[in-house]
Design a protein around this motif. Structure first.
Motif, short mmCIF file in Angstrom:
data_model
loop_
_atom_site.label_atom_id
_atom_site.label_comp_id
_atom_site.label_asym_id
_atom_site.label_seq_id
_atom_site.Cartn_x
_atom_site.Cartn_y
_atom_site.Cartn_z
N MET A 1 18.31 3.57 -10.04
CA MET A 1 17.38 3.85 -8.96
C MET A 1 17.07 2.56 -8.19
N LYS A 2 16.83 2.70 -6.88
CA LYS A 2 16.53 1.54 -6.06
C LYS A 2 15.09 1.07 -6.27
N ILE A 3 14.90 -0.22 -6.07
CA ILE A 3 13.56 -0.81 -6.11
C ILE A 3 12.91 -0.57 -4.75
N ARG A 4 11.79 0.14 -4.75
CA ARG A 4 11.11 0.52 -3.50
C ARG A 4 10.12 -0.60 -3.11
N VAL A 5 10.26 -1.11 -1.89
CA VAL A 5 9.53 -2.30 -1.45
C VAL A 5 8.71 -2.00 -0.19
N ILE A 6 7.50 -2.55 -0.12
CA ILE A 6 6.73 -2.60 1.12
C ILE A 6 6.66 -4.06 1.55
N VAL A 7 6.93 -4.32 2.83
CA VAL A 7 6.88 -5.67 3.40
C VAL A 7 5.60 -5.80 4.20
N ALA A 8 4.78 -6.81 3.89
CA ALA A 8 3.51 -7.04 4.59
C ALA A 8 3.50 -8.44 5.20
N VAL A 31 10.39 0.90 1.99
CA VAL A 31 9.80 2.21 2.26
C VAL A 31 8.71 2.16 3.32
N ALA A 32 8.20 0.96 3.64
CA ALA A 32 7.15 0.84 4.66
C ALA A 32 6.95 -0.63 4.99
N GLN A 33 6.24 -0.88 6.09
CA GLN A 33 5.85 -2.23 6.47
C GLN A 33 4.39 -2.23 6.90
N ALA A 34 3.70 -3.35 6.66
CA ALA A 34 2.27 -3.46 6.96
C ALA A 34 2.02 -4.71 7.78
N ARG A 35 1.04 -4.62 8.71
CA ARG A 35 0.70 -5.75 9.58
C ARG A 35 -0.47 -6.57 9.06
N GLU A 39 -3.87 -2.34 5.99
CA GLU A 39 -2.76 -1.39 6.09
C GLU A 39 -1.93 -1.42 4.81
N LEU A 40 -1.73 -2.59 4.25
CA LEU A 40 -0.99 -2.71 2.99
C LEU A 40 -1.67 -1.93 1.87
N LEU A 41 -2.98 -2.07 1.75
CA LEU A 41 -3.73 -1.37 0.72
C LEU A 41 -3.57 0.14 0.87
N ARG A 42 -3.69 0.64 2.10
CA ARG A 42 -3.54 2.08 2.33
C ARG A 42 -2.14 2.57 1.96
N LEU A 43 -1.11 1.82 2.37
CA LEU A 43 0.27 2.22 2.08
C LEU A 43 0.58 2.16 0.59
N ALA A 44 0.03 1.15 -0.09
CA ALA A 44 0.25 1.03 -1.54
C ALA A 44 -0.34 2.23 -2.27
N ARG A 45 -1.50 2.68 -1.82
CA ARG A 45 -2.12 3.87 -2.43
C ARG A 45 -1.28 5.11 -2.18
N GLU A 46 -0.80 5.26 -0.95
CA GLU A 46 -0.10 6.48 -0.56
C GLU A 46 1.31 6.57 -1.16
N ARG A 69 -7.84 -6.16 -4.48
CA ARG A 69 -8.19 -4.73 -4.40
C ARG A 69 -7.15 -3.88 -5.14
N ILE A 70 -5.89 -4.22 -4.96
CA ILE A 70 -4.81 -3.46 -5.61
C ILE A 70 -4.91 -3.56 -7.12
N ARG A 71 -5.22 -4.74 -7.63
CA ARG A 71 -5.38 -4.91 -9.08
C ARG A 71 -6.63 -4.19 -9.58
N GLN A 72 -7.72 -4.24 -8.82
CA GLN A 72 -8.94 -3.55 -9.21
C GLN A 72 -8.72 -2.05 -9.30
N GLU A 73 -7.88 -1.50 -8.42
CA GLU A 73 -7.59 -0.07 -8.43
C GLU A 73 -6.48 0.27 -9.42
N GLN A 74 -5.92 -0.75 -10.07
CA GLN A 74 -4.88 -0.58 -11.09
C GLN A 74 -3.67 0.19 -10.56
N LEU A 75 -3.30 -0.11 -9.32
CA LEU A 75 -2.06 0.46 -8.78
C LEU A 75 -0.87 -0.17 -9.52
N PRO A 76 0.16 0.59 -9.81
CA PRO A 76 1.21 0.11 -10.72
C PRO A 76 2.23 -0.84 -10.12
N CYS A 77 2.12 -1.19 -8.84
CA CYS A 77 3.15 -2.00 -8.19
C CYS A 77 3.10 -3.47 -8.60
#
Length: 228
Positions: A1-8, A31-35, A39-46, A69-77
Motif C-alpha cells: 500500500m502507498k504511504i498517504r501524505v499531506i503537504v503543508a 492526498v491533500a495540501q494545506a496552506r 487547514e492542516l489540522l482539519r485535513l488531518a482529522r478528515e 493539536r494533532i498530538r493532543q487529539e491522538q491522530l495516528p499520523c
C-alpha cells in the motif's frame, strides 16, 4: 500500500514542487495540501493520512502549534518537519510538539523521501547536519531556565498560544478579532491573560518568547512601521 501524505506549506510554488516530486515515487501518494496550520489540522482529522509533511513557519496557525493539536487529539499520523531553520531550539520545539523527524529544505529530495519512509517505520529521522547537535542537546540536563520556559508555554491554552503567535507576528487586535471570529473585547481579555501568565510587559518581550518557544519564526514576523 502507498504511504498517504499531506503537504503543508504556505508557499504555493513550494507545495506544487514537493507534490510533483513525491508523486514520482511509486510508494508515495499525496492526498491533500494545506496552506496553514488550521487547514492542516482539519485535513488531518478528515483524511487520517499516514504522514504529514509540515513547514514550521505558516500563518494563522504555525506548524509547531498544529503538531501540538494533532498530538493532543491522538491522530495516528506521523509528522515530518521540513524547514529552513537549523537552530537546535527550533528542532527541539518541533520534537517536543510531537514531530517524528526534521529535514532541512536545503537537503536533497532523496533525503526527504528517506525521512518519510523512516518515520513510517517508527524511526526518528533527522537531517545529517542536525543529528550530532540534537543528540547532544537531548542528553544535556535541563537548566532551571529551560524548565521555566517549558512550563510557561505549557500553561497557555490553545487559544492563548494562537494569540501569542498572531500578536508576535504583528497583527493588530482588530485583525486578530476578524481572523479568529472573536470580539475585540475578547481579544483584549486573552491578551491580558497571556501577559499575566507569562509575566511579560510588551510585544517585544512576547515576540522573543514566541521565537524561543517555536510559536513563531523570524520570517513570519511583520516589520513594524516606525512612528512619524
Amino acid at each position: 500500500m502507498k504511504i498517504r501524505v499531506i503537504v503543508a506549506d504556505d508557499h504555493h510554488i513550494v507545495r506544487e514542487g514537493l507534490i510533483s516530486l513525491l508523486e514520482r515515487e511509486s510508494d508515495l501518494e499525496v492526498v491533500a495540501q494545506a496552506r496553514d496550520g488550521m487547514e492542516l489540522l482539519r485535513l488531518a482529522r478528515e483524511l487520517e493520512p499516514d504522514v504529514l509533511l509540515i513547514d514550521i513557519a505558516m500563518p494563522c496557525m504555525n506548524g509547531i502549534e498544529a503538531m501540538r493539536r494533532i498530538r493532543q487529539e491522538q491522530l495516528p499520523c506521523k509528522m515530518l518537519c521540513l524547514s529552513v531553520h537549523s537552530q537546535i531550539s527550533q528542532v527541539r520545539a518541533a520534537l517536543d510538539a510531537g514531530a517524528n523527524g526534521y529535514v532541512l529544505k536545503e537537503n536533497s529530495f532523496d533525503e526527504l523521501a528517506r525521512g518519510i519512509r523512516r518515520v513510517m517505520a517508527q524511526q526518528l529521522f533527522l537531517s545529517g547536519e542536525l543529528l550530532d547537535a540534537v543528540l547532544k542537546s537531548l542528553q544535556q540536563p535541563q537548566t532551571p531556565d529551560d524548565s521555566l520556559q517549558r512550563s510557561s508555554c505549557g500553561m497557555l491554552t490553545p487559544r492563548e498560544r494562537e494569540m501569542v503567535q498572531l500578536l508576535s507576528e504583528g497583527y493588530s487586535a482588530q485583525e486578530i478579532a476578524l481572523h479568529l471570529h472573536l470580539s475585540a473585547k475578547t481579544v483584549a481579555t486573552h491578551r491580558e491573560h497571556v501577559f499575566a501568565k507569562l509575566k511579560i510587559q510588551g510585544i517585544a518581550e512576547l515576540t522573543r518568547f514566541a521565537l524561543r518557544e517555536g510559536l513563531s519564526s523570524l520570517e513570519a514576523v511583520r516589520p513594524r512601521s516606525r512612528p512619524n
